[in-house]
Design a protein around this motif. Structure first.
Motif, short mmCIF file in Angstrom:
data_model
loop_
_atom_site.label_atom_id
_atom_site.label_comp_id
_atom_site.label_asym_id
_atom_site.label_seq_id
_atom_site.Cartn_x
_atom_site.Cartn_y
_atom_site.Cartn_z
N ALA A 1 44.25 30.44 44.75
CA ALA A 1 43.66 31.16 44.20
C ALA A 1 43.28 30.49 42.83
CB ALA A 1 45.31 31.48 43.47
N VAL A 2 42.86 29.80 42.40
CA VAL A 2 41.52 29.30 41.47
C VAL A 2 39.87 29.99 42.48
CG1 VAL A 2 40.61 27.70 40.04
CG2 VAL A 2 43.45 27.77 40.47
N THR A 3 40.39 29.48 43.33
CA THR A 3 38.57 29.85 44.06
C THR A 3 38.87 31.17 44.76
OG1 THR A 3 39.23 27.48 44.87
CG2 THR A 3 38.18 28.59 45.87
N ARG A 4 40.07 31.70 44.90
CA ARG A 4 40.02 33.23 45.36
C ARG A 4 39.12 33.82 43.68
NH1 ARG A 4 43.47 34.28 49.65
NH2 ARG A 4 42.94 33.14 51.46
N LEU A 5 40.28 34.09 42.93
CA LEU A 5 39.52 34.30 41.51
C LEU A 5 38.55 33.80 41.14
CD1 LEU A 5 43.29 33.56 39.90
CD2 LEU A 5 41.62 36.05 40.16
N ALA A 6 37.65 32.67 41.57
CA ALA A 6 36.57 32.17 40.81
C ALA A 6 35.52 33.55 41.66
CB ALA A 6 36.15 30.82 40.68
N LEU A 7 35.33 33.07 42.51
CA LEU A 7 34.69 33.84 44.21
C LEU A 7 34.72 35.23 42.96
CD1 LEU A 7 35.16 31.74 47.91
CD2 LEU A 7 33.09 31.99 45.85
N ALA A 8 35.39 35.55 42.58
CA ALA A 8 35.48 37.63 42.49
C ALA A 8 34.73 38.03 41.38
CB ALA A 8 37.42 37.71 42.57
N GLY A 9 34.77 37.27 40.60
CA GLY A 9 33.83 36.72 39.57
C GLY A 9 34.57 36.86 38.00
N ALA A 10 35.64 36.34 38.31
CA ALA A 10 36.83 36.00 37.35
C ALA A 10 36.26 34.34 36.09
CB ALA A 10 38.42 35.69 37.43
N THR A 11 36.32 34.95 35.08
CA THR A 11 35.95 33.43 34.12
C THR A 11 36.71 32.66 34.25
OG1 THR A 11 36.67 34.49 32.40
CG2 THR A 11 34.74 35.95 32.56
N GLU A 12 36.43 31.28 33.67
CA GLU A 12 37.32 30.07 33.70
C GLU A 12 38.60 30.37 33.17
OE1 GLU A 12 35.32 26.68 33.11
OE2 GLU A 12 34.51 26.42 35.15
N ALA A 13 38.26 31.14 31.93
CA ALA A 13 39.63 31.68 31.14
C ALA A 13 40.35 32.20 31.75
CB ALA A 13 39.23 32.24 29.48
N GLU A 14 39.52 33.17 31.98
CA GLU A 14 40.88 34.32 33.06
C GLU A 14 41.37 33.61 33.64
OE1 GLU A 14 37.36 38.72 33.10
OE2 GLU A 14 37.41 36.86 34.43
#
Length: 98
Positions: free
Chosen positions: A40-53
């Motif tokens: 989930a961390v990876t997919r969220l990052a690849l989707a453009g989510a910030t580290e805080a999000e």
């Protein structure tokens, strides 16, 4: 965020038991809930989510999110490298990658 079939928060033992049953039913072997969180961390990052999000959603600390991304995932993602080059080219107008 997650509740059981009665609408109550999961107990650790209840979640663990249900997780194991779901994995067995899906034929998943050798993965843990923490593996799912890392994905989930990876997919969220690849989707453009910030580290805080990401930390807010997964319950990780910012340090843990950075560590997961750095150690396991993003350094292997060619699309991120290509995106960085496109941004550099757009900013400088040099067209390095052409």
């Amino acid at each position: 965020m997650l509740v059981n079939s009665d609408g109550n928060p999961w107990t650790p033992d209840g979640f663990r038991s249900s997780w194991r049953k779901a994995c067995a039913k899906a034929g998943i072997v050798g993965l843990t809930f923490h593996d799912l969180r890392g994905t989930a961390v990876t997919r969220l990052a690849l989707a453009g989510a910030t580290e805080a999000e990401i930390a807010t959603i997964t319950g990780h600390s910012l340090r843990d999110v950075r560590s997961i991304l750095d150690a396991h995932y993003l350094r292997r993602d060619a699309e991120l490298g290509e995106s960085a080059i496109r941004k550099l080219e757009a900013k400088s107008g040099t067209g390095f990658a052409k």
